[in-house]
Scaffold this motif. Structure first.
Motif, mmCIF file in Angstrom:
data_model
loop_
_atom_site.group_PDB
_atom_site.id
_atom_site.type_symbol
_atom_site.label_atom_id
_atom_site.label_comp_id
_atom_site.label_asym_id
_atom_site.label_seq_id
_atom_site.Cartn_x
_atom_site.Cartn_y
_atom_site.Cartn_z
ATOM 1 N N ALA A 676 0.834 -1.201 0.000
ATOM 2 C CA ALA A 676 0.000 0.000 0.000
ATOM 3 C C ALA A 676 0.873 1.257 0.000
ATOM 4 O O ALA A 676 0.568 2.243 -0.681
ATOM 5 C CB ALA A 676 -0.918 -0.002 1.216
ATOM 6 N N LEU A 677 1.961 1.204 0.750
ATOM 7 C CA LEU A 677 2.875 2.353 0.820
ATOM 8 C C LEU A 677 3.435 2.689 -0.560
ATOM 9 O O LEU A 677 3.495 3.855 -0.954
ATOM 10 C CB LEU A 677 4.008 2.066 1.803
ATOM 11 N N GLY A 678 3.809 1.671 -1.310
ATOM 12 C CA GLY A 678 4.355 1.901 -2.646
ATOM 13 C C GLY A 678 3.345 2.563 -3.567
ATOM 14 O O GLY A 678 3.673 3.489 -4.325
ATOM 15 N N VAL A 679 2.096 2.097 -3.493
ATOM 16 C CA VAL A 679 1.037 2.678 -4.329
ATOM 17 C C VAL A 679 0.854 4.159 -4.005
ATOM 18 O O VAL A 679 0.794 5.016 -4.896
ATOM 19 C CB VAL A 679 -0.285 1.919 -4.125
ATOM 20 N N LEU A 680 0.786 4.462 -2.717
ATOM 21 C CA LEU A 680 0.516 5.843 -2.308
ATOM 22 C C LEU A 680 1.705 6.759 -2.569
ATOM 23 O O LEU A 680 1.522 7.935 -2.918
ATOM 24 C CB LEU A 680 0.129 5.877 -0.831
ATOM 25 N N GLU A 681 2.915 6.253 -2.417
ATOM 26 C CA GLU A 681 4.087 7.086 -2.719
ATOM 27 C C GLU A 681 4.141 7.417 -4.209
ATOM 28 O O GLU A 681 4.513 8.540 -4.592
ATOM 29 C CB GLU A 681 5.364 6.375 -2.272
ATOM 30 N N ASN A 682 3.767 6.460 -5.046
ATOM 31 C CA ASN A 682 3.711 6.735 -6.485
ATOM 32 C C ASN A 682 2.639 7.785 -6.799
ATOM 33 O O ASN A 682 2.852 8.686 -7.606
ATOM 34 C CB ASN A 682 3.418 5.460 -7.269
ATOM 35 N N LEU A 683 1.494 7.661 -6.137
ATOM 36 C CA LEU A 683 0.424 8.640 -6.349
ATOM 37 C C LEU A 683 0.851 10.033 -5.895
ATOM 38 O O LEU A 683 0.567 11.034 -6.557
ATOM 39 C CB LEU A 683 -0.820 8.231 -5.565
ATOM 40 N N ALA A 684 1.525 10.098 -4.745
ATOM 41 C CA ALA A 684 1.955 11.390 -4.211
ATOM 42 C C ALA A 684 2.923 12.095 -5.147
ATOM 43 O O ALA A 684 3.007 13.327 -5.160
ATOM 44 C CB ALA A 684 2.593 11.213 -2.836
ATOM 45 N N GLY A 685 3.638 11.338 -5.948
ATOM 46 C CA GLY A 685 4.583 11.924 -6.881
ATOM 47 C C GLY A 685 3.970 12.286 -8.219
ATOM 48 O O GLY A 685 4.661 12.846 -9.085
ATOM 49 N N ALA A 686 2.693 11.985 -8.387
ATOM 50 C CA ALA A 686 2.023 12.304 -9.649
ATOM 51 C C ALA A 686 1.745 13.795 -9.740
ATOM 52 O O ALA A 686 1.897 14.544 -8.774
ATOM 53 C CB ALA A 686 0.721 11.510 -9.762
ATOM 54 N N ARG A 687 1.290 14.226 -10.925
ATOM 55 C CA ARG A 687 1.108 15.655 -11.158
ATOM 56 C C ARG A 687 -0.041 16.240 -10.334
ATOM 57 O O ARG A 687 0.109 17.269 -9.683
ATOM 58 C CB ARG A 687 0.846 15.892 -12.648
ATOM 59 N N ASN A 688 -1.182 15.598 -10.349
ATOM 60 C CA ASN A 688 -2.347 16.087 -9.600
ATOM 61 C C ASN A 688 -2.960 14.949 -8.796
ATOM 62 O O ASN A 688 -4.024 14.430 -9.153
ATOM 63 C CB ASN A 688 -3.394 16.674 -10.556
ATOM 64 N N PRO A 689 -2.312 14.558 -7.730
ATOM 65 C CA PRO A 689 -2.849 13.440 -6.946
ATOM 66 C C PRO A 689 -4.130 13.833 -6.232
ATOM 67 O O PRO A 689 -4.366 15.012 -5.965
ATOM 68 C CB PRO A 689 -1.725 13.160 -5.941
ATOM 69 N N PRO A 690 -4.984 12.862 -5.924
ATOM 70 C CA PRO A 690 -6.217 13.159 -5.186
ATOM 71 C C PRO A 690 -5.893 13.759 -3.824
ATOM 72 O O PRO A 690 -4.863 13.431 -3.218
ATOM 73 C CB PRO A 690 -6.884 11.787 -5.033
#
Length: 875
Positions: A676-690
């Motif tokens: 789960a941590l990996g998924v969220l860290e990838n999302l946090a690095g995206a351009r417009n994360p939720p």
């Protein structure tokens, strides 16, 4: 000053989108660092283009550098952002006055004082500025903006006190010609119209509105940006006399050139300088139909002409009326055609009359026009106009099917009427969007361009989520007809999605409603009301938005889109009970619409009614449905089921970001926290994360025992979305858990302000209030929890402790006994009752309750506390 600048610089460097840029630029300007102030303004305004103060500070910095032209540009942009508000005029007037630029300051201060007549400071500045201008050798006093506009003044003050440049075309104007009055400019990319289409005397003029300016489109004088006396909501005085029409050849050349520009912009998307700006008066006659606007005056003129010339002019007026696509333009075109056809018609006039009358009937509810259009459509010489009329008037499926075939056949000709191409595009939309676009483009490239088709292209882009592209097409229509209904509404919708220019959208929508010549077609009325309500809400006026929707429902009847919009706005305000009621109405009105079911599920999740949220989705399918079902199952503790629901949103392996956040949380609950941590860290690095990404990241980090990192993630959540409650709530509870109750109170208060319905936060705030020695404040929060959930045993236990802390053991015992009546064996309530009994002096009852608490606790979490209390009673 250096320390505060360093602080601002740090904040700005960490987040260039922060509004702190205004304070930083102002501080830099005061320190004399004009170059850095300009750089900060330039960067900040990329993210906040509607900041009036940012524009003014930039202009002041340019003045300090001696760049008067650049300063003038920025001041004009500031005024253009909201010309009906005194704010920009105050700032710009002060900047000009303090720099000694009195001649340029006079019209700005005049306008500021007109908006704030009781401001003595402005009055003093204005009087001093006028005196300075006269003392510097001005031949005549500087007139007020309203006088200057009424007198047709063409000499306007530049930034300086010398002679003003002469604006406008080099060719001398006839002495009798009146200066065009300012008109509402389009809120999109094209340059503002320098003058309105000539109007018949007595016609209501919409209030002056701010154009969207680009550097190469800015008027050369601040006076040009200052509105006249007309204010929103007030009828304007009769307009100046209609100027004589331009030379026919010139009008044709300009119209052709404008059509060519539209054609180029349709294919390239590149903005071009607007012909409406460069040839305002001539194009007002050619493209915007002086003939139609002149009304009865044209009829007299036609009677004096030869028959052939009258027919040609009437046909041109009708084509232009169709191009403008407003009820006023259509009615004027109908009158002109009727007048000319009384002495004999031609196939062209019959075709045009059929189109005009059919539009008045189908889109504006004119039953008289329906009868006339039906008769015209049956004529052998109606041609393609007859096919268009038959399609617009069709009432049965069989009639519509036959009419569609005729319209599509007629549209195969390149020379088909613009309306025929536009209607064919509408027909083709259902099965071939590319073919539909081609038809719309043909209509948009006609002479004159069809504003209906431009709006169709805008709607096409809007539906595809291309909001910038939609603005491009609406922006092509609005300079020609600033109150074109569909373009005004579509522009507001696109700008809402982009989160920009809300004040301007609101002004344009209000002006559209106030103009009888451009009445909103009944079919667009619901869409208009939805746009107005959304703009009001986004502008910070939720009460007005709610009132608007209620009135619209009363006037127009129940519509699913009105109910759904109300639900969305209530959800945004976290008024979940009202959102649920509105969403339930939307579902009842349109049971097959999954979007309404999503709204109902969201509202029920917000109220903590998770099983009912699942029921709300029914048998509907789709990503939005699966996400809400996943959230509801997660809240119910059905983690495996939640994971399955969320996984359905990624059939090809690409999960929507919102679904990915909840998917990660389900993986954490199922023991896969590292994944789960990996998924969220990838999302946090995206351009417009939720927005919830960092809240979820904090939860996962806390589960992994990385408390400090979890707290940092939650702080990031509060910084990125300060108005959202989730980050503040998570951070507050984390601070509470480590005993930092004072800090916890601050965060929990912010969370509760954003979402007053969150009872979990209220309970936590009550606990921290009690821990910080404020039992009365704690009781207030707990009372609110118990009002909504009378059987909340933890709240009753904490309420008992709060009463005891206030020295009210009798009330403390009553609160504990209320809980014990529902759960006689709950250790925490037995302990609370025992402590209250002891404070009342009933040691026997306290011992009995302590013994029960020890037995009930066993080896559970309250065991040690219960044994300690029992031991204290034996001493």
């Amino acid at each position: 000053m250096a320390s505060i600048i360093e602080k601002y610089e740090q904040i700005f460097a960490a987040d260039p989108r922060s509004r702190i840029f205004v304070e930083l630029a102002r501080a830099l300007l005061e320190r004399g660092d004009t170059a850095r102030a300009i750089e900060v303004c330039r960067t900040g305004l990329e993210h906040h283009p509607s900041s009036i103060l940012g524009r003014v500070i930039w202009g002041r910095a340019l003045l300090d550098q001696g760049d008067r032209k650049g300063a003038q540009d920025q001041f004009q942009r500031a005024v253009a952002l909201d010309p009906t508000s005194p704010y920009a005029f105050n700032l710009v007037g002060e900047a000009l006055f303090t720099k000694g630029l009195y001649r340029a300051a006079v019209p700005v201060l005049t306008r500021a004082l007109a908006l704030q007549p009781a401001d003595d400071r402005l009055r003093s500045w204005l009087e001093q500025a006028k005196q300075k201008v006269q003392a510097n050798g001005a031949a005549t006093p500087v007139p007020s903006p309203a006088i200057a506009a009424a007198a047709g003044q063409t000499r306007t003050p530049a930034l300086g006190n010398g002679p003003a440049p002469v604006l406008g075309p080099a060719k001398a104007r006839p002495a009798a010609a009146s200066a065009p009055t300012p008109a509402p400019a389009a809120p999109a990319a094209p340059a503002p119209v320098s003058g309105p289409p000539p109007l018949a005397p007595g016609r209501v003029v919409p209030p002056p509105l701010a154009p969207a300016l680009h550097r190469d489109e800015i008027p050369r004088s601040l006076l040009a940006m200052i509105p006249g006396a007309t204010q929103p909501g007030i009828s304007a005085p009769a307009p100046a006399p209609v100027p004589p029409p331009p030379d026919d050849d010139e009008a044709e050349r300009i119209t052709a050139r404008y059509a060519q520009e539209v054609r180029e912009r349709l294919t390239t998307g590149e903005p071009a300088p607007s012909l409406l700006r460069r040839h305002g008066r001539a194009l007002a006659a050619a493209l915007l139909v002086v003939a139609a606007a002149a009304g009865a005056g044209l009829f007299l003129h036609l009677r004096e002409q030869g028959r052939g010339e009258a027919v040609g002019r009437a046909a041109a007026a009708a084509r232009a009326g169709l191009a403008r696509d407003t009820v006023g333009a259509l009615r004027e075109a109908a009158q002109i055609l009727d007048e000319v056809r009384k002495s004999g018609s031609t196939p062209e006039l019959t075709s045009l009359a059929a189109q005009v009358e059919a539009l008045l009937a189908a889109e504006h509810g004119d039953e008289g026009a329906r009868a006339r259009a039906a008769a015209l459509a049956r004529r052998d010489d109606a041609g393609e106009g007859g096919a268009a009329a038959a399609y617009l008037l069709a009432r049965t499926a069989a009639e519509r099917l036959a009419a569609e075939a005729a319209v599509l056949a007629a549209s195969e000709k390149e020379s088909a009427a613009p309306l025929v191409h536009a209607l064919a595009g509408r027909i083709l939309l259902r099965r071939d969007k590319a073919a539909a676009r081609a038809r719309f483009e043909r209509a948009a490239e006609a002479q004159p361009p069809s504003l209906r088709a431009l709006a169709d292209l805008g709607d096409l882009e809007l539906g595809a989520g291309n909001h910038k592209g939609a603005l491009h097409f609406y922006g092509l229509a609005l300079p020609a007809q600033a109150s074109h209904p569909r373009s005004v509404i579509g522009t507001a919708e696109a700008r809402l999605a982009l989160g920009e220019d809300l004040a301007r959208s609101r002004a344009y929508l209000e002006a559209l409603e106030a103009s009888p010549a451009t009445a909103i077609p009944p079919a667009l009325r619901v869409r208009y009301e939805v746009a107005v309500a959304r703009v009001l809400f986004a502008s910070g006026d939720p009460s007005a938005a709610s009132t608007r929707l209620s009135r619209a429902s009363s006037k127009l009847g129940e519509h699913a889109s009105l109910a759904a919009t109300a639900a969305e706005l209530h959800l945004a305000a976290r008024a979940y009970d009202r959102a649920e009621a509105a969403a339930a109405r939307a579902v009842a009105l349109q049971p097959g619409d999954p979007a309404s079911r999503v709204l109902l599920a969201r509202a029920r999740i917000g109220r903590g009614r998770y099983a009912e949220a699942l029921a709300a989705t029914g048998n509907a399918d789709g990503k939005a449905i699966w996400i809400q079902r996943g959230i509801a199952r997660y809240r119910l503790g059905q983690y495996a089921e939640a994971q399955r629901e969320l996984a359905r949103t990624a059939p090809s392996g690409h999960m929507p970001p919102e679904a990915a956040v909840w998917y990660a949380l389900t993986r954490m609950k199922l023991g896969r926290a590292e994944e789960a941590l990996g998924v969220l860290e990838n999302l946090a690095g995206a351009r417009n994360p939720p927005p919830l990404t960092w809240v979820a990241l904090g939860e996962v980090l806390a589960r992994l025992g990385r408390a400090e990192e979890a707290e940092r993630a939650w702080r990031t959540a509060t910084e990125r979305e300060p108005s959202a409650p989730e980050g503040h709530a998570a951070l507050g509870m984390a601070l509470q858990a480590r005993g930092a109750h004072d800090l916890a109170v601050v965060e929990l208060q912010k969370a509760l302000a954003a979402d007053p319905s969150d009872l979990r936060v209220r309970y936590a705030l009550g606990a921290s209030r009690l821990a910080t020695g404020h039992p009365a404040l704690a009781r207030a929060e707990l009372d609110a929890v118990l009002l909504a959930r009378p059987a909340d045993l933890d709240a009753l236990c904490l309420l008992s402790a709060a009463w005891l802390a206030e020295g009210q053991p009798r009330e403390a015992r009553r609160a504990a006994d209320r809980g014990l009546a529902r759960a006689p064996g709950k250790p925490s309530l037995l302990l609370a009752a025992g402590r209250a009994a002891l404070a009342q002096g009933d040691r026997t009852a306290a011992k009995a309750l302590a013994e029960r608490a020890v037995k009930a606790a066993g080896r559970g979490p309250n065991a040690a506390e219960a044994r300690a209390f029992r031991a204290s009673l034996k001493q």
